[in-house]
Every structure is written in C-alpha cells, then in structure tokens.
Scaffold this motif. Structure first.
Motif, short mmCIF file in Angstrom:
data_model
loop_
_atom_site.label_atom_id
_atom_site.label_comp_id
_atom_site.label_asym_id
_atom_site.label_seq_id
_atom_site.Cartn_x
_atom_site.Cartn_y
_atom_site.Cartn_z
N CYS A 248 0.85 -1.19 0.00
CA CYS A 248 0.00 0.00 0.00
C CYS A 248 0.88 1.24 0.00
O CYS A 248 1.97 1.23 0.58
CB CYS A 248 -0.90 0.04 1.24
SG CYS A 248 -2.16 -1.24 1.31
N ILE A 249 0.42 2.29 -0.63
CA ILE A 249 1.08 3.59 -0.56
C ILE A 249 0.60 4.30 0.70
O ILE A 249 -0.60 4.36 0.96
CB ILE A 249 0.77 4.44 -1.79
CG1 ILE A 249 1.38 3.81 -3.05
CG2 ILE A 249 1.28 5.88 -1.61
CD1 ILE A 249 0.96 4.49 -4.34
N GLN A 250 1.54 4.83 1.48
CA GLN A 250 1.16 5.59 2.66
C GLN A 250 0.92 7.04 2.27
O GLN A 250 1.76 7.68 1.65
CB GLN A 250 2.24 5.51 3.74
CG GLN A 250 1.85 6.26 5.02
CD GLN A 250 2.83 6.07 6.15
OE1 GLN A 250 3.67 5.19 6.11
NE2 GLN A 250 2.74 6.92 7.16
N VAL A 251 -0.23 7.56 2.69
CA VAL A 251 -0.64 8.93 2.35
C VAL A 251 -0.72 9.75 3.63
O VAL A 251 -1.31 9.32 4.63
CB VAL A 251 -2.00 8.93 1.63
CG1 VAL A 251 -2.36 10.34 1.18
CG2 VAL A 251 -1.98 7.98 0.43
N ASN A 252 -0.15 10.93 3.59
CA ASN A 252 -0.20 11.85 4.73
C ASN A 252 -1.47 12.69 4.60
O ASN A 252 -1.49 13.71 3.92
CB ASN A 252 1.05 12.74 4.75
CG ASN A 252 1.16 13.59 6.00
OD1 ASN A 252 0.17 13.83 6.69
ND2 ASN A 252 2.35 14.05 6.28
N VAL A 253 -2.54 12.24 5.24
CA VAL A 253 -3.85 12.88 5.05
C VAL A 253 -4.08 14.06 5.98
O VAL A 253 -5.04 14.81 5.79
CB VAL A 253 -4.99 11.86 5.23
CG1 VAL A 253 -4.94 10.80 4.15
CG2 VAL A 253 -4.98 11.24 6.63
N SER A 254 -3.21 14.26 6.97
CA SER A 254 -3.41 15.38 7.89
C SER A 254 -2.30 16.42 7.80
O SER A 254 -2.27 17.37 8.59
CB SER A 254 -3.57 14.89 9.33
OG SER A 254 -2.63 13.90 9.68
N GLY A 255 -1.40 16.27 6.84
CA GLY A 255 -0.41 17.29 6.56
C GLY A 255 0.63 17.51 7.64
O GLY A 255 1.25 18.58 7.70
N GLU A 256 0.89 16.52 8.47
CA GLU A 256 1.88 16.67 9.53
C GLU A 256 3.29 16.55 8.95
O GLU A 256 3.60 15.61 8.23
CB GLU A 256 1.70 15.58 10.58
CG GLU A 256 0.38 15.59 11.32
CD GLU A 256 0.19 14.31 12.11
OE1 GLU A 256 0.67 14.28 13.25
OE2 GLU A 256 -0.40 13.36 11.58
N THR A 257 4.14 17.52 9.28
CA THR A 257 5.51 17.47 8.78
C THR A 257 6.32 16.33 9.39
O THR A 257 7.30 15.87 8.81
CB THR A 257 6.23 18.79 9.06
OG1 THR A 257 6.21 19.05 10.47
CG2 THR A 257 5.55 19.94 8.33
N SER A 258 5.89 15.85 10.55
CA SER A 258 6.62 14.77 11.23
C SER A 258 6.18 13.38 10.78
O SER A 258 6.76 12.38 11.19
CB SER A 258 6.41 14.88 12.75
OG SER A 258 5.03 14.71 13.06
N LYS A 259 5.18 13.30 9.95
CA LYS A 259 4.58 12.01 9.58
C LYS A 259 5.04 11.57 8.20
O LYS A 259 5.13 12.37 7.27
CB LYS A 259 3.06 12.13 9.62
CG LYS A 259 2.31 10.80 9.58
CD LYS A 259 2.52 9.95 10.82
CE LYS A 259 2.00 10.58 12.09
NZ LYS A 259 0.55 10.59 12.21
N SER A 260 5.37 10.30 8.07
CA SER A 260 5.70 9.74 6.76
C SER A 260 4.47 9.75 5.86
O SER A 260 3.34 9.93 6.32
CB SER A 260 6.22 8.31 6.92
OG SER A 260 7.40 8.26 7.68
N GLY A 261 4.71 9.50 4.60
CA GLY A 261 3.60 9.44 3.66
C GLY A 261 3.69 10.53 2.62
O GLY A 261 4.22 11.62 2.85
N VAL A 262 3.13 10.26 1.44
CA VAL A 262 3.12 11.25 0.36
C VAL A 262 1.85 12.07 0.44
O VAL A 262 0.84 11.64 1.01
CB VAL A 262 3.22 10.56 -1.02
CG1 VAL A 262 4.51 9.77 -1.13
CG2 VAL A 262 2.02 9.65 -1.28
N ALA A 263 1.88 13.24 -0.13
CA ALA A 263 0.68 14.06 -0.22
C ALA A 263 -0.31 13.38 -1.16
O ALA A 263 0.09 12.65 -2.09
CB ALA A 263 1.03 15.44 -0.75
N PRO A 264 -1.61 13.58 -0.96
CA PRO A 264 -2.59 12.96 -1.86
C PRO A 264 -2.30 13.20 -3.34
O PRO A 264 -2.47 12.31 -4.17
CB PRO A 264 -3.91 13.59 -1.41
CG PRO A 264 -3.71 13.85 0.05
CD PRO A 264 -2.27 14.30 0.17
N ALA A 265 -1.82 14.39 -3.67
CA ALA A 265 -1.56 14.71 -5.07
C ALA A 265 -0.40 13.91 -5.66
O ALA A 265 -0.27 13.82 -6.89
CB ALA A 265 -1.29 16.20 -5.21
#
Length: 242
Positions: free
Chosen positions: A123-140
């Motif tokens: 699965c691709i991890q998505v940063n849905v809450s925009g936290e700079t400390s959290k892994s994941g790509v932006a939805p775009a």
C-alpha cells in the motif's frame, strides 16, 4: 478465556457493529492485530483465539517472530517506516508492506523479493493530515508513485494506508479517512492504471476504527485494544497501528 481472547472478541464485535451501522458487510473489514513489541506468548494466544494476520513495525523483531511462528500459516504485514537498507529482510519475509512512500523503497523491495514467493502486496502511505513529522506522500503525489509501483514485477499495489494525527473529534477523524478513500477512488479512475486491483484502505486503529469503517476501511490495524498499551519507552511517533 484469556484476556487476549476476550479482547479479540470485543474488537471483532466493534468491527461488526461499526460496519452494520453504515450498511456494510462486516466481512469486508479485516482485522490486523498489531503485535509490535509483544512477546511470542501473546501472539500465540491470539492465534489460539483465531487471529491469523499480524502487523509488525520493527524489521528484525518481525523477522524473528515470523521465523519462530513459521509453522502456524500466519499472514505478516510490515506497517512501520522502512529504511532502504532494510528492504531485503522485509522482501524475503513479509506478505504485505503498508507504508510505501518512496519509489526507491518500492524498487528495492521488488528487486529483492524472491522469485519463488508470491508478489509482495503493498500500500502507498498517504499523509492525510499534513503533519511534517509524519511519513507518507501528499494525496496529489499518489498517482505518480502508483505508476512506478505497478510497473514493478514483484510488487502488487493493493491500495492506500494512512496514520492520521490523533484526535477525539469524530468529524475530523471521518474527514481525514474520507481523504484517503477519495484518493483511492481517484486511482481507480486513472486510465493508465486500468485493470489494477485497488481493493484496500488500511486505516483505523483502536481509538478511531468506527470512523475508519464508516469511510470504507478494509483493514483496521489494532494493537492496544488487543494486547494492551505499550510502555512509554516503546511508543513511537510513527506508530502505524494501535
């Protein structure tokens, strides 16, 4: 009945109730028991109670547990942040990886996945809450990364995963999970990805599984409500299940 067995029953009852509350078939939601930092005895108790899928955050700990329980026919998910220098052990041992957020990691996992094993579900991890400390790509950024992953021969892109910023507000929980669902719907509409099996939304933990299921979760990652709280020393800001 052990406490872990009783806890599993309670969590499964929550899943059933949450699914039925929004008109979903409870069978469409899978429970991933997050066993990171927990001893083999706890995992064996969960297995005895019928649990088959387990999630681990730390590579060596997970590999050791997989080896120790090799005869049990279990399904193992790597759900933590993955450094590129540790991809081989994950590619050779796990069935799923939930946190892909870089093409380099995906490429290494595919190259290192043994040919005699089934393709690695990811699965691709998505940063849905925009936290700079959290892994994941932006939805775009999901679609471009998906294009890279689907071209890799030893990976099978199944869907998306998120770890939203914790909040007790149910409306905020649902809004963030809706972002992941809508992002997956966008993947399904991409002509270049036609025919891919995008069937997974890995989202929801002990404190917010109801909101996740209401927004379409197909895998909920539950640790605390099954195995009990971890000690403060073992808690991680990148925890992927709880």
């Amino acid at each position: 009945m052990t406490s872990i067995s009783a806890n599993l029953q309670a969590v499964n009852a929550r899943i059933v109730s949450a699914a039925r509350a929004v008109g979903r078939d409870p069978a469409t939601v899978r429970l991933l028991a997050v066993s990171k930092t927990k001893p083999l005895a706890d995992i064996r108790a969960a297995v005895a109670a019928g649990q088959r899928a387990f999630g681990e955050n730390y590579v060596q700990e997970g590999v050791d547990k997989i080896a120790a329980l090799a005869g049990e026919g279990l399904e193992w998910h790597f759900i933590g942040p993955l450094q590129s220098n540790k991809t081989r052990a994950v590619a050779e041992s796990f069935d799923w990886v939930h946190g892909i957020d870089r093409a380099k990691v995906a490429e290494r996992l595919s190259a290192q996945r043994p040919a005699d094993m089934a393709p690695l579900d990811v699965c691709i991890q998505v940063n849905v809450s925009g936290e700079t400390s959290k892994s994941g790509v932006a939805p775009a950024a999901v679609v471009p990364l998906a294009h890279v992953i689907v071209a890799l021969p030893r990976l099978r892109l199944r869907g998306l995963m998120c770890i939203p910023e914790p909040t007790p507000d149910a409306a905020t929980q649902r809004r963030r999970f809706a972002t992941l669902r809508e992002t997956l719907e966008g993947l399904r509409l991409d002509p270049a990805l036609a025919g891919q099996r995008f069937d997974t939304l890995s989202m929801g933990m002990s404190h917010d599984l109801e909101a996740a299921i209401a927004e379409g979760a197909t895998i909920v990652r539950i640790g605390t409500s099954i195995f009990g709280a971890r000690t403060a020393a073992m808690a991680s800001p990148q925890a992927a299940g709880g």
